[in-house]
Write a protein that holds these residues in place. Sequence first.
Motif, PDB file in Angstrom:
ATOM      1  N   PRO A 348       0.836  -1.208   0.000  1.00 49.83           N
ATOM      2  CA  PRO A 348       0.000   0.000   0.000  1.00 49.83           C
ATOM      3  C   PRO A 348       0.873   1.261   0.000  1.00 49.83           C
ATOM      4  O   PRO A 348       1.954   1.278   0.578  1.00 49.83           O
ATOM      5  N   HIS A 349       0.410   2.307  -0.663  1.00 51.26           N
ATOM      6  CA  HIS A 349       1.122   3.585  -0.647  1.00 51.26           C
ATOM      7  C   HIS A 349       0.848   4.279   0.691  1.00 51.26           C
ATOM      8  O   HIS A 349      -0.275   4.202   1.210  1.00 51.26           O
ATOM      9  N   PRO A 350       1.859   4.945   1.293  1.00 55.60           N
ATOM     10  CA  PRO A 350       1.649   5.593   2.605  1.00 55.60           C
ATOM     11  C   PRO A 350       0.500   6.600   2.620  1.00 55.60           C
ATOM     12  O   PRO A 350      -0.097   6.847   3.662  1.00 55.60           O
ATOM     13  N   TYR A 354      -3.333   4.531  -2.968  1.00 57.12           N
ATOM     14  CA  TYR A 354      -2.952   3.590  -4.030  1.00 57.12           C
ATOM     15  C   TYR A 354      -2.412   2.290  -3.440  1.00 57.12           C
ATOM     16  O   TYR A 354      -1.971   2.251  -2.293  1.00 57.12           O
ATOM     17  N   ILE A 355      -2.437   1.252  -4.292  1.00 58.11           N
ATOM     18  CA  ILE A 355      -1.773  -0.010  -3.961  1.00 58.11           C
ATOM     19  C   ILE A 355      -0.931  -0.399  -5.171  1.00 58.11           C
ATOM     20  O   ILE A 355      -1.415  -0.370  -6.309  1.00 58.11           O
ATOM     21  N   ALA A 356       0.340  -0.730  -4.925  1.00 58.16           N
ATOM     22  CA  ALA A 356       1.226  -1.190  -6.002  1.00 58.16           C
ATOM     23  C   ALA A 356       1.251  -2.710  -5.998  1.00 58.16           C
ATOM     24  O   ALA A 356       1.366  -3.332  -4.938  1.00 58.16           O
ATOM     25  N   PHE A 357       1.139  -3.304  -7.179  1.00 56.81           N
ATOM     26  CA  PHE A 357       1.125  -4.763  -7.306  1.00 56.81           C
ATOM     27  C   PHE A 357       2.262  -5.237  -8.199  1.00 56.81           C
ATOM     28  O   PHE A 357       2.522  -4.645  -9.249  1.00 56.81           O
ATOM     29  N   GLN A 358       2.915  -6.312  -7.768  1.00 60.49           N
ATOM     30  CA  GLN A 358       3.939  -6.956  -8.596  1.00 60.49           C
ATOM     31  C   GLN A 358       3.212  -7.863  -9.577  1.00 60.49           C
ATOM     32  O   GLN A 358       2.646  -8.880  -9.197  1.00 60.49           O
ATOM     33  N   SER A 359       3.204  -7.476 -10.843  1.00 59.22           N
ATOM     34  CA  SER A 359       2.508  -8.268 -11.857  1.00 59.22           C
ATOM     35  C   SER A 359       3.483  -9.264 -12.490  1.00 59.22           C
ATOM     36  O   SER A 359       4.663  -8.972 -12.637  1.00 59.22           O
ATOM     37  N   SER A 360       2.976 -10.424 -12.874  1.00 56.66           N
ATOM     38  CA  SER A 360       3.851 -11.496 -13.382  1.00 56.66           C
ATOM     39  C   SER A 360       4.417 -11.208 -14.768  1.00 56.66           C
ATOM     40  O   SER A 360       5.203 -11.993 -15.286  1.00 56.66           O
ATOM     41  N   GLY A 388       8.567 -16.197 -12.998  1.00 53.86           N
ATOM     42  CA  GLY A 388       8.931 -17.439 -12.328  1.00 53.86           C
ATOM     43  C   GLY A 388       9.109 -17.292 -10.837  1.00 53.86           C
ATOM     44  O   GLY A 388       9.147 -18.281 -10.115  1.00 53.86           O
ATOM     45  N   TYR A 389       9.220 -16.064 -10.342  1.00 58.55           N
ATOM     46  CA  TYR A 389       9.372 -15.820  -8.900  1.00 58.55           C
ATOM     47  C   TYR A 389       8.292 -14.828  -8.451  1.00 58.55           C
ATOM     48  O   TYR A 389       7.539 -14.320  -9.268  1.00 58.55           O
ATOM     49  N   ALA A 390       8.264 -14.581  -7.165  1.00 60.04           N
ATOM     50  CA  ALA A 390       7.320 -13.581  -6.642  1.00 60.04           C
ATOM     51  C   ALA A 390       8.077 -12.603  -5.756  1.00 60.04           C
ATOM     52  O   ALA A 390       7.898 -12.589  -4.541  1.00 60.04           O
ATOM     53  N   PRO A 391       8.960 -11.756  -6.341  1.00 52.87           N
ATOM     54  CA  PRO A 391       9.702 -10.808  -5.506  1.00 52.87           C
ATOM     55  C   PRO A 391       8.783  -9.768  -4.887  1.00 52.87           C
ATOM     56  O   PRO A 391       7.755  -9.408  -5.452  1.00 52.87           O
ATOM     57  N   ASP A 392       9.185  -9.310  -3.717  1.00 55.44           N
ATOM     58  CA  ASP A 392       8.378  -8.337  -2.987  1.00 55.44           C
ATOM     59  C   ASP A 392       8.452  -6.970  -3.654  1.00 55.44           C
ATOM     60  O   ASP A 392       9.405  -6.651  -4.360  1.00 55.44           O
ATOM     61  N   VAL A 393       7.428  -6.171  -3.409  1.00 54.92           N
ATOM     62  CA  VAL A 393       7.433  -4.779  -3.839  1.00 54.92           C
ATOM     63  C   VAL A 393       7.237  -3.941  -2.578  1.00 54.92           C
ATOM     64  O   VAL A 393       6.460  -4.323  -1.694  1.00 54.92           O
ATOM     65  N   ALA A 394       7.984  -2.831  -2.444  1.00 55.79           N
ATOM     66  CA  ALA A 394       7.901  -2.010  -1.237  1.00 55.79           C
ATOM     67  C   ALA A 394       7.990  -0.543  -1.608  1.00 55.79           C
ATOM     68  O   ALA A 394       8.757  -0.161  -2.501  1.00 55.79           O
ATOM     69  N   ILE A 395       7.184   0.280  -0.921  1.00 53.72           N
ATOM     70  CA  ILE A 395       7.179   1.721  -1.160  1.00 53.72           C
ATOM     71  C   ILE A 395       7.822   2.403   0.048  1.00 53.72           C
ATOM     72  O   ILE A 395       7.556   2.028   1.190  1.00 53.72           O
ATOM     73  N   SER A 396       8.684   3.392  -0.222  1.00 50.79           N
ATOM     74  CA  SER A 396       9.377   4.084   0.870  1.00 50.79           C
ATOM     75  C   SER A 396       8.372   4.813   1.759  1.00 50.79           C
ATOM     76  O   SER A 396       7.287   5.189   1.298  1.00 50.79           O
ATOM     77  N   PRO A 397       8.722   5.025   3.053  1.00 44.76           N
ATOM     78  CA  PRO A 397       7.769   5.651   3.992  1.00 44.76           C
ATOM     79  C   PRO A 397       7.281   7.038   3.565  1.00 44.76           C
ATOM     80  O   PRO A 397       6.190   7.442   3.927  1.00 44.76           O
ATOM     81  N   ASP A 398       8.091   7.767   2.745  1.00 38.98           N
ATOM     82  CA  ASP A 398       7.609   9.077   2.292  1.00 38.98           C
ATOM     83  C   ASP A 398       6.807   8.970   0.994  1.00 38.98           C
ATOM     84  O   ASP A 398       6.291   9.970   0.492  1.00 38.98           O
ATOM     85  N   GLY A 399       6.714   7.753   0.449  1.00 39.79           N
ATOM     86  CA  GLY A 399       5.887   7.533  -0.734  1.00 39.79           C
ATOM     87  C   GLY A 399       6.515   7.962  -2.043  1.00 39.79           C
ATOM     88  O   GLY A 399       5.855   7.944  -3.084  1.00 39.79           O
TER      89      GLY A 399
END
Length: 458
Positions: A348-350, A354-360, A388-399
């Motif tokens: 989720p965005h701070p 918005y929500i960011a999704f890792q698409s295949s 082939g993998y499911a790497p994480d997605v992360a948003i910085s605390p300031d967005g």
Amino acid sequence: MAGYGKGAGRVPTGFASETFISEASFREAHRALEPGTNSKKRKREAKGDSSVVTGAGAYKGPWARYEEQRPDAASDDEFGSDEEVEIVYEEDEIADNPTAASKKLAGTDYADTEAACETSEFVGSQQYDYQGRTYMHIPNDLDIKLTGERDDTKNFHPKKLIHTYKYHTKSITQVRFFPGSGHLLLSASADSKIALWDVYHQRELLRTFSGHTKSVNDIDFNPSGTQFISASYDRYMKLWDTETGKCLNKFTTGKTPHVVRINPSTPHEFLAGMADKKILQYDTRSGEMVQEYDHHLGPVNTITFCDEDRRFVTTSDDKSLRAWEYGIPVPIKFIAEPYMFSMVRASPHPSGKYIAFQSSDNQITVYSSTDKFRQNRKKSYRGHNVSGYAPDVAISPDGQLISSGDSGGYVCFWDWKTCKMYHKIQASDAPVLAVQWHPRETSKVITGDLNGVLKYWD
């Protein structure tokens, strides 16, 4: 013990149906068939020829009648009358008995392989400080303030490696910083272990949590950090005490949980996305399941709370996105377009919008998490490889920065506004699967790779 007769359930040579008889009836019939008793063992009709389907000489196999049994004798009951119990012995037939096995099994020492006993060990150098406080106490002897408001701290992408954490023997599946302060780090791995690390001071391993028998898929802290939930391929979800390491509760439906999320506004409830397409809502106080959301057509991959935790968004292998009101098992929004791929991780965005999704399909897509729940077509982050993998997605605390793992061992950073890739770090030789930003620091990021190594960047 199961007997077979005509009934439901197709098998290649006819129909099979199972029945269950009481222990007393079984023993009585078993004694009657033992050598030396008065009863004669009845003969079967010929099994017949397996190439003949109907008519004379047709294949009867193990369902052949006994010779003196007439069709009218079995008319009362498919398996004979109440008085007469037929015991059918098959060499290689083992019936699955759905009733729970008794705790004591005579002459055997069976253990439930699925639910191992939970243990936790403190392995740090010092469990209590001079005031008797454990590692749960947020340190205040640092040059950074870990409590109170975060203010307008701007984030930057990291440039150098400052520490490597080694304990896990297999792939890192998820990492989580302690909520709010980030002075502790929790890691889950495919080696079935969960580890708690010190982020400051000695940066040592503090506590290990053992109790799962297979790879741990996901972990999630409650808002205060006092407890966390873990989900594993052994089909159990377990609630742990962060300080003592005690397992407080266990939950299972016999299906594999893929993702677990504690509701930040209702910390005693959590959602679990399952391999059987369902999302289950549990109450940790009673241990009961209180709601079931059953609309997806494939295993559930992500659960993200939004709108002040009144709603949540889920994605699945069915390549769709669904939005739900918390507690109401009917989706309020369903998105499935022909060009969509399954979305395997979410962040989720701070701002909460918005929500960011890792698409295949090797991109990060963004959906609004307010009333519309539609895709933001202007925001698409590309340049990394995730297939082939499911790497994480992360948003910085300031967005302002968005980061992701990569199957080539990179950590990639993009600018949230322009969608341009800022920076790429070669973090490992193996695919990087876990990425998280420190909630307080300006440029600190943790990564976890397929070899089980955690790296801390600044």
